[in-house]
Design an enzyme around this catalytic site. Structure first.
Site, PDB file in Angstrom:
ATOM      1  N   LYS A 215       0.850  -1.189   0.000  1.00 52.77           N
ATOM      2  CA  LYS A 215       0.000   0.000   0.000  1.00 52.77           C
ATOM      3  C   LYS A 215       0.887   1.241   0.000  1.00 52.77           C
ATOM      4  CE  LYS A 215      -4.292   1.195   2.376  1.00 52.77           C
ATOM      5  NZ  LYS A 215      -4.993   1.061   3.648  1.00 52.77           N
TER       6      LYS A 215
HETATM    7  C1  E4P Z   1      -8.345   1.459   3.973  1.00 55.92           C
HETATM    8  O1  E4P Z   1      -7.588   1.107   3.144  1.00 55.92           O
HETATM    9  C2  E4P Z   1      -8.242   2.752   4.679  1.00 55.92           C
HETATM   10  O2  E4P Z   1      -7.012   2.831   5.320  1.00 55.92           O
HETATM   11  C3  E4P Z   1      -9.372   2.909   5.642  1.00 55.92           C
HETATM   12  O3  E4P Z   1     -10.557   2.451   5.031  1.00 55.92           O
HETATM   13  C4  E4P Z   1      -9.527   4.292   6.209  1.00 55.92           C
HETATM   14  O4  E4P Z   1     -10.723   4.347   6.944  1.00 55.92           O
HETATM   15  P1  E4P Z   1     -11.082   5.552   7.952  1.00 55.92           P
HETATM   16  O5  E4P Z   1     -11.307   6.785   7.133  1.00 55.92           O
HETATM   17  O6  E4P Z   1     -12.340   5.094   8.623  1.00 55.92           O
HETATM   18  O7  E4P Z   1      -9.925   5.699   8.875  1.00 55.92           O
END
Ligand code: E4P
Length: 219
Positions: A87
């Site tokens: 990522k």
């Molecule tokens: C996923 O890849 C993201 O890191 C995550 O969905 C972020 O979610 P949040 O905005 O609830 O922290």
């Protein structure tokens, strides 16, 4: 449509996996810290544990913001397990790193996408997934689902192979809207996924069936 679980919590992952509806897991540094998973070795070992629990892709995020650091970290993460997807944030260095990883056959999830142009550049660089953040846009009165729709439409129009992974989803309705839009993947905690099952007419109907059966069979 694929369902990823947005947590490094092993109990939640196990529960979702036992339901047979989970296609992968996403994590981020904040979620790891919240679960108390700290220290380089512990973090790497935790990714391996997640991979051993689920059958699908597991996103592991780089911490470096410099290109060389991203490459070093990403290669280490990818070597941990074949299910790891690296990522990478959608920055200039991130896009350059995604291009490098795609030429090396390392799969990537381009994260922190808040505008269609960011998704376009990530797809051009060869990202396997782009992650538009729905809930965080909603939080500042922007339409997060509109962003998902714009990206899905553009990727379909141009035939990009990059999958749209709707992230930062907060509700069951977000998931349903993503289904209507034709999103490839959604990621969220288990609660909104289980919410898809809830309907008062299902509860009422089931009760009626069982009551009728019991009445007829006790006569
Ligand atoms: C996923 O890849 C993201 O890191 C995550 O969905 C972020 O979610 P949040 O905005 O609830 O922290």
């Amino acid at each position: 449509m694929k369902f990823f679980l947005d947590t490094p919590n092993l109990e939640q992952i196990q529960e979702a996996q036992s339901l047979g509806i989970i296609d992968g897991v996403t994590t981020n540094p904040s979620l790891m810290a919240k679960e108390g998973i700290t220290g380089k070795e512990n973090i790497l070992n935790h990714y391996i544990k997640i991979c051993e629990l689920v059958d699908g892709d597991v996103s592991a995020e780089v911490i470096s913001t410099e290109y060389e650091g991203m490459i070093e970290e990403g290669e280490k993460l990818a070597a941990l397990h074949p299910q790891i997807v690296v990522k990478v944030p959608v920055t200039k260095n991130g896009i350059k790193a995604i291009k490098y990883f795609s030429t090396k056959g390392i799969r990537t999830n381009c994260t922190l996408i808040f505008a269609p142009g960011q998704a376009l550049l990530a797809a051009k660089a060869g990202a396997s997934y782009v992650s538009p953040f729905v809930g965080r846009l909603d939080d500042i009165s922007h339409d997060g689902l509109l962003l998902v729709e714009q990206i899905v439409d553009a990727f379909n129009y141009y035939g990009f192979e990059t999958q749209v992974l709707a992230a930062s989803l907060r509700s069951t309705l977000h998931i349903v809207r993503c289904m209507e839009i034709g999103t490839d993947v959604v990621t969220c905690p288990l609660k909104p996924i289980l919410g898809l099952l809830d309907h008062p007419l299902t509860d009422k109907g089931l009760k009626q069936f069982l009551d009728d059966h019991n009445k007829a069979n006790t006569l």
